[in-house]
Design an enzyme around this catalytic site. Structure first.
Site, mmCIF file in Angstrom:
data_model
loop_
_atom_site.group_PDB
_atom_site.id
_atom_site.type_symbol
_atom_site.label_atom_id
_atom_site.label_comp_id
_atom_site.label_asym_id
_atom_site.label_seq_id
_atom_site.Cartn_x
_atom_site.Cartn_y
_atom_site.Cartn_z
ATOM 1 N N THR A 11 75.596 -34.714 -57.728
ATOM 2 C CA THR A 11 74.705 -33.790 -58.432
ATOM 3 C C THR A 11 73.704 -33.143 -57.495
ATOM 4 O O THR A 11 73.530 -31.916 -57.499
ATOM 5 C CB THR A 11 73.965 -34.531 -59.556
ATOM 6 O OG1 THR A 11 74.924 -35.034 -60.495
ATOM 7 C CG2 THR A 11 73.002 -33.603 -60.270
ATOM 8 N N ILE A 12 73.020 -33.936 -56.686
ATOM 9 C CA ILE A 12 72.007 -33.410 -55.772
ATOM 10 C C ILE A 12 72.641 -32.884 -54.492
ATOM 11 O O ILE A 12 72.311 -31.793 -54.018
ATOM 12 C CB ILE A 12 70.966 -34.495 -55.437
ATOM 13 C CG1 ILE A 12 70.280 -34.999 -56.718
ATOM 14 C CG2 ILE A 12 69.926 -33.954 -54.450
ATOM 15 C CD1 ILE A 12 69.554 -33.934 -57.495
ATOM 16 N N SER A 145 61.599 -38.420 -56.743
ATOM 17 C CA SER A 145 62.503 -38.123 -57.855
ATOM 18 C C SER A 145 62.112 -36.852 -58.590
ATOM 19 O O SER A 145 61.042 -36.270 -58.370
ATOM 20 C CB SER A 145 62.501 -39.289 -58.840
ATOM 21 O OG SER A 145 61.260 -39.326 -59.537
ATOM 22 N N CYS A 146 62.974 -36.447 -59.503
ATOM 23 C CA CYS A 146 62.739 -35.234 -60.290
ATOM 24 C C CYS A 146 61.442 -35.327 -61.090
ATOM 25 O O CYS A 146 60.623 -34.392 -61.086
ATOM 26 C CB CYS A 146 63.926 -34.971 -61.211
ATOM 27 S SG CYS A 146 64.438 -36.382 -62.211
ATOM 28 N N ARG A 174 65.742 -37.596 -70.180
ATOM 29 C CA ARG A 174 67.118 -37.385 -70.619
ATOM 30 C C ARG A 174 67.931 -38.644 -70.333
ATOM 31 O O ARG A 174 67.616 -39.428 -69.427
ATOM 32 C CB ARG A 174 67.725 -36.157 -69.929
ATOM 33 C CG ARG A 174 67.894 -36.285 -68.409
ATOM 34 C CD ARG A 174 69.220 -36.895 -68.033
ATOM 35 N NE ARG A 174 69.425 -36.988 -66.610
ATOM 36 C CZ ARG A 174 69.149 -38.054 -65.867
ATOM 37 N NH1 ARG A 174 68.587 -39.122 -66.411
ATOM 38 N NH2 ARG A 174 69.419 -38.067 -64.572
ATOM 39 N N HIS A 225 63.997 -33.408 -68.741
ATOM 40 C CA HIS A 225 62.956 -34.311 -69.200
ATOM 41 C C HIS A 225 61.793 -33.471 -69.733
ATOM 42 O O HIS A 225 61.631 -32.308 -69.357
ATOM 43 C CB HIS A 225 62.414 -35.161 -68.051
ATOM 44 C CG HIS A 225 63.455 -35.825 -67.209
ATOM 45 N ND1 HIS A 225 64.291 -36.800 -67.682
ATOM 46 C CD2 HIS A 225 63.774 -35.666 -65.898
ATOM 47 C CE1 HIS A 225 65.081 -37.224 -66.706
ATOM 48 N NE2 HIS A 225 64.803 -36.533 -65.608
#
Length: 341
Positions: A11-12, A145-146, A174, A225
């Site tokens: 994903t990243i 982190s995000c 999420r 989120h």
């Protein structure tokens, strides 16, 4: 020209590889993996954005697996270490530690790790807006982190303008990313029963003077989120003052519910309509109507696109670690190349 390898194309990793490939002062030297997931196959396909990029295996077993998967592999990543300046490691927690010990440290190659990595993998926890200078000259850096990235951006904007005495953030997280169809919960909300949740201490790793407490729950959605924040400030101010501080933060986007963007789903659709690849939103999105001031306390709600918000931070971390640009110049260059609003 800094030569960059991205190790771990999930994903990243796939997003960081694409972002590095857009920079004028960086060369995407190659990708590294141990197996051919759908993201890697798509990226390197004739229609893929990174078609023609060299692929390496992270280890001997991975080389066998990639070849068995039908991928063209140039060889082992270890054999390229003398040619590479830095590796962005987006491999799973634990694997990143082994990579550091077995690949990066022995070959004196810098590396950037992601938010899921162990805290002790790097001394510097990085957010471009909050502590860009801290990464200068470092060999190893962890991009937070995000959730921590979004809180660092919004909190630093407010703290630098007005000073924050203390803050509380409640996070609605999420359950999983869109492709993670095996993750839950389903028809349930799961609270993080440890208070504060790890997100507050993670923000303090970037902004050590900030007094922040966090609570979190996980809900069955896949896009974004949502954070509900209140911060007690050192001075009185107006809602217009706070909005101006957010507008001046180059990676905070003000979302207007009155224009119809009153949910994460509608913001998701907006990103699709704007032609954002994968509907990514690298900015932290603050709902303008939620910004409220009561005496010296400010309240707001923002959303976080968990798959993409940390990507520009990885690019800026490279520039800081090699002392290539100052903070404002790097952020502006990254934003322009990635078409961040």
């Amino acid at each position: 020209m800094v030569k960059v390898v991205v190790n771990g194309i999930g994903t990243i990793g796939k997003r960081v590889a694409e972002a590095v490939n857009k920079q004028d002062d960086m060369e995407l030297y190659g990708l590294s993996e141990v197996s051919a997931g759908q993201g890697l196959i798509t990226l390197l396909s004739p229609e893929g954005e990174l078609h023609g990029t060299d692929l390496y295996a992270s280890n001997d077993k991975g080389l066998e697996q990639l070849q068995e998967d039908g991928m063209h592999v140039e060889g082992l990543l270890e054999d390229q270490m003398d040619e590479v300046d830095i590796v962005v490691d987006a491999t799973p927690p634990g694997v990143d530690e082994m990579n550091k010990e077995n690949l990066y440290e022995p070959h004196d190659v810098k590396a950037i790790f992601q938010g899921g990595a162990a805290d002790d993998i790097a001394e510097v926890k990085f957010n471009a807006d909050a502590n860009y200078e801290k990464a200068r000259g470092e060999d190893f850096v962890k991009v937070v982190s995000c959730n921590t990235t979004s809180l660092s951006r919004t909190m630093s904007a407010v703290d630098e303008a007005f000073g924050v005495n203390e803050a509380v953030a409640s996070l609605v997280r999420r359950a999983g990313d869109i492709p993670q169809d095996g993750r839950g919960p389903v028809n349930s909300t799961i609270p993080v029963t440890e208070v504060p949740s790890h997100h507050g201490p993670d923000v303090q790793a970037v902004m050590p003077e900030l007094d922040i407490k966090t609570l979190a729950v996980k809900v069955p959605v896949t896009y974004g989120h949502v954070h509900m924040v209140n911060a007690e400030l050192e001075e009185e101010l107006s809602e217009e003052d706070v909005l101006e501080a957010f507008e001046n933060q180059p990676r905070v986007n003000l979302i207007e519910a009155d224009e119809g963007f009153d949910s994460t789903g509608k913001v998701h659709e907006q990103m699709r309509d704007l032609g954002r690849k994968r509907a990514d939103m690298q900015e932290a999105g603050v709902w303008k109507e939620t910004v409220t001031v009561d005496d010296r306390t400010v309240y707001w709600i923002h959303m976080v696109h968990q798959e993409s918000i940390v990507v520009p931070e990885n690019v800026d971390a490279i520039r800081s670690m090699f002392d290539m640009e100052g903070k404002e110049a790097s952020i502006a260059e990254t934003n322009k190349s990635m078409e961040i609003m």
